[in-house]
Design a protein around this motif. Structure first.
Motif, PDB file in Angstrom:
ATOM      1  N   HIS A 297       0.835  -1.200   0.000  1.00 51.54           N
ATOM      2  CA  HIS A 297       0.000   0.000   0.000  1.00 51.54           C
ATOM      3  C   HIS A 297       0.869   1.248   0.000  1.00 51.54           C
TER       4      HIS A 297
ATOM      5  N   LEU B   8      -1.322   0.640  -6.411  1.00 52.07           N
ATOM      6  CA  LEU B   8      -2.298  -0.379  -5.988  1.00 52.07           C
ATOM      7  C   LEU B   8      -3.688  -0.045  -6.505  1.00 52.07           C
TER       8      LEU B   8
ATOM      9  N   GLY C  26       0.898   7.831   5.932  1.00 49.92           N
ATOM     10  CA  GLY C  26       0.044   6.776   6.496  1.00 49.92           C
ATOM     11  C   GLY C  26      -1.115   6.425   5.589  1.00 49.92           C
ATOM     12  N   CYS C  27      -2.178   5.952   6.233  1.00 49.60           N
ATOM     13  CA  CYS C  27      -3.360   5.505   5.495  1.00 49.60           C
ATOM     14  C   CYS C  27      -4.299   6.693   5.334  1.00 49.60           C
ATOM     15  N   ARG C  28      -4.564   7.081   4.097  1.00 48.72           N
ATOM     16  CA  ARG C  28      -5.408   8.260   3.839  1.00 48.72           C
ATOM     17  C   ARG C  28      -6.855   8.025   4.266  1.00 48.72           C
ATOM     18  N   PHE C  29      -7.281   6.774   4.279  1.00 52.71           N
ATOM     19  CA  PHE C  29      -8.662   6.506   4.692  1.00 52.71           C
ATOM     20  C   PHE C  29      -8.779   6.609   6.213  1.00 52.71           C
TER      21      PHE C  29
ATOM     22  N   CYS D 144      -0.204   7.222   0.020  1.00 45.22           N
ATOM     23  CA  CYS D 144      -0.306   5.750  -0.048  1.00 45.22           C
ATOM     24  C   CYS D 144      -1.053   5.240  -1.280  1.00 45.22           C
ATOM     25  N   GLY D 145      -0.862   3.961  -1.519  1.00 46.12           N
ATOM     26  CA  GLY D 145      -1.593   3.289  -2.592  1.00 46.12           C
ATOM     27  C   GLY D 145      -1.157   3.726  -3.980  1.00 46.12           C
TER      28      GLY D 145
ATOM     29  N   PHE E 229     -11.112   0.500   0.454  1.00 41.59           N
ATOM     30  CA  PHE E 229     -11.857   1.472   1.253  1.00 41.59           C
ATOM     31  C   PHE E 229     -12.513   2.563   0.394  1.00 41.59           C
ATOM     32  N   TYR E 230     -12.163   2.623  -0.875  1.00 41.84           N
ATOM     33  CA  TYR E 230     -12.677   3.705  -1.724  1.00 41.84           C
ATOM     34  C   TYR E 230     -13.680   3.210  -2.765  1.00 41.84           C
TER      35      TYR E 230
ATOM     36  N   CYS F 181      -8.300   1.536  -3.566  1.00 39.93           N
ATOM     37  CA  CYS F 181      -8.146   0.412  -2.646  1.00 39.93           C
ATOM     38  C   CYS F 181      -9.545   0.077  -2.146  1.00 39.93           C
TER      39      CYS F 181
HETATM   40  S1  SF4 Z   1      -6.124   4.368   2.055  1.00 40.12           S
HETATM   41 FE1  SF4 Z   1      -5.285   2.912   3.570  1.00 40.12          FE
HETATM   42  S2  SF4 Z   1      -6.005   0.923   2.806  1.00 40.12           S
HETATM   43 FE2  SF4 Z   1      -6.174   2.376   1.080  1.00 40.12          FE
HETATM   44  S3  SF4 Z   1      -4.216   2.239  -0.045  1.00 40.12           S
HETATM   45 FE3  SF4 Z   1      -4.006   3.846   1.477  1.00 40.12          FE
HETATM   46  S4  SF4 Z   1      -3.034   2.768   3.212  1.00 40.12           S
HETATM   47 FE4  SF4 Z   1      -3.961   1.235   1.918  1.00 40.12          FE
END
Ligand code: SF4
Ligand code: SF4
Length: 391
Positions: free
Chosen positions: A291, A308, A365-368, A304-305, A322-323, A320
């Protein structure tokens, strides 16, 4: 005297045109960057020329032979090379949620209730072809529980010819010896969300022993094993014991994630952990992250991502899982078309990350999970030992 030695790339090795040209070893998930000379020479390694005719630089040639990336033949063994341009940013990792059926009802599942939605086999075949043509590296076959797809044998047969690393994400309950023996995957990722109490707190009574048994069977079958864990309030005290277990199992990777409030987790606030607790659990993780963030053509840090995409069982394509409510498009439009709509987020636009000392390592980090698209991810701030983001 030995005759001519014809040279080809090993069957598990392929060339990929990413941000830079690369040689990819699917067996070990190793990526080697190439310069133009190396790429030109390796393109000639198609079994019809000798080592001498190919003209690899000698140290690199020795390395490739020693690592089993190149193989030699007494006779010519021509094989085609299908290598076209890939998109930028490169799409390296693809998650295919082939079904939303599931045999568990985990309390943290971000997909919510299981549903009888299956990706048609023809769509799986088309996506695998497109992904390979786009220079993809690794496909994650997920769900729901992917083994619940009514046409799993046909999908498994398709995987045998897929020119990428194939990873099955499973809860392990259906992974018996017979299924494993015929499985066309390089790696199986089993979800272990703690020792028995922590795991079953999320996944239900009786779910731990079969998952553990499946993980052992994966290794006994000679496949790569990775473990996926969600940190939650019921497994924090088990992380040390779980770390020993993961080590004993011989896992090549241990991915530990912190919860994002979505799906069923919204109804289970008792599972919540603080950013610091999540970070302490995540510090046990090891191995690759798919990710990841990166840098753009001008060296700007991107979130991130970056490489991916996920395709849902109903055909939505998203950056990803979550979206899915904000998709890039639908699979029938073509994976490349959807991917071209992806606009990587520059970290300079994330207040708090913009001037952070570790922004390039962290990637925001994780944007979600971040409380807002332009705010830092508090779990990563804790993991990177940065001050907590201001409210
Ligand atoms: S939003 Fe979170 S789950 Fe989605 S690609 Fe980014 S790190 Fe991974
Ligand atoms: S540590 Fe925090 S502030 Fe720094 S880049 Fe990561 S998420 Fe942003």
């Amino acid at each position: 005297m030995a005759g001519p030695q014809y040279v080809s790339l090993a069957g598990h090795v392929c060339l990929r045109l990413l941000e830079t040209p690369c040689l990819y070893d699917r067996n070990n998930d190793d990526l080697y960057e190439l310069n133009d000379e190396g790429l030109t020479a390796l393109k000639l390694c198609r079994g019809h020329l000798t080592l001498e005719q190919v003209g690899l630089e000698s140290e690199f040639q020795q390395f490739c032979l020693a690592e089993g990336l190149l193989v030699l033949h007494d006779q010519p063994r021509p094989r085609p090379l299908a290598l076209g341009p890939g998109p930028l940013p490169s799409l390296r990792y693809l998650e295919l949620q082939i079904t939303w059926r599931c045999n568990l009802a985990c309390r943290h599942c971000y997909l919510g209730p299981a549903r009888g939605v299956d990706m048609p086999v023809a769509r799986v075949a088309a996506l695998l072809r497109e992904f390979e043509a786009m220079n993809g590296l690794r496909v994650l076959i997920s769900g729901g529980e992917p083994l619940m797809h009514p046409a799993w044998p046909e999908i498994n047969a398709l995987l045998s010819a897929a020119g990428m690393r194939r990873v099955l994400l499973s809860n392990g309950l259906l992974l018996d010896e017979k299924r494993l023996a015929g499985l066309n995957c390089d790696e199986v990722q089993i979800s272990l969300d703690g020792l028995a109490p922590g795991h079953e707190m999320l996944r239900g009574p009786g779910s731990f022993a079969p998952a553990l048994e499946a993980a052992r069977r994966v290794r006994a079958a000679g496949l790569g094993l990775s473990i996926a864990t969600m940190a939650h309030a019921g497994n924090l005290a088990e992380m040390e014991g779980l770390a020993e277990l993961v080590q004993d199992l011989g896992a090549r990777e241990w991915g530990i994630d912190a919860p994002c409030l979505a799906g069923r987790l919204s109804q289970h606030p008792e599972l919540a952990v603080t950013p610091r607790e999540a970070a302490q659990a995540m510090a046990y993780a090891f191995g690759g992250s798919y990710h990841g963030s990166g840098t753009g053509p001008e060296g700007q840090a991107l979130a991130c991502g970056l490489h991916l995409a996920t395709v849902a069982a109903d055909g939505r394509v998203a950056q990803c899982g979550f979206y899915l409510d904000d998709p890039l498009g639908r699979a029938e439009e073509g994976l490349w078309t959807c991917w071209q709509r992806r606009r990587p987020l520059e970290l300079a636009r994330v207040q708090g990350c913009r001037d952070c000392q570790v922004a390039l390592d962290c990637g925001g980090g994780c944007r979600f999970r971040a409380p807002a698209p332009d705010r830092p991810d508090p779990v990563l701030c804790a993991l990177m030992e940065q001050p907590a983001p201001a409210d």
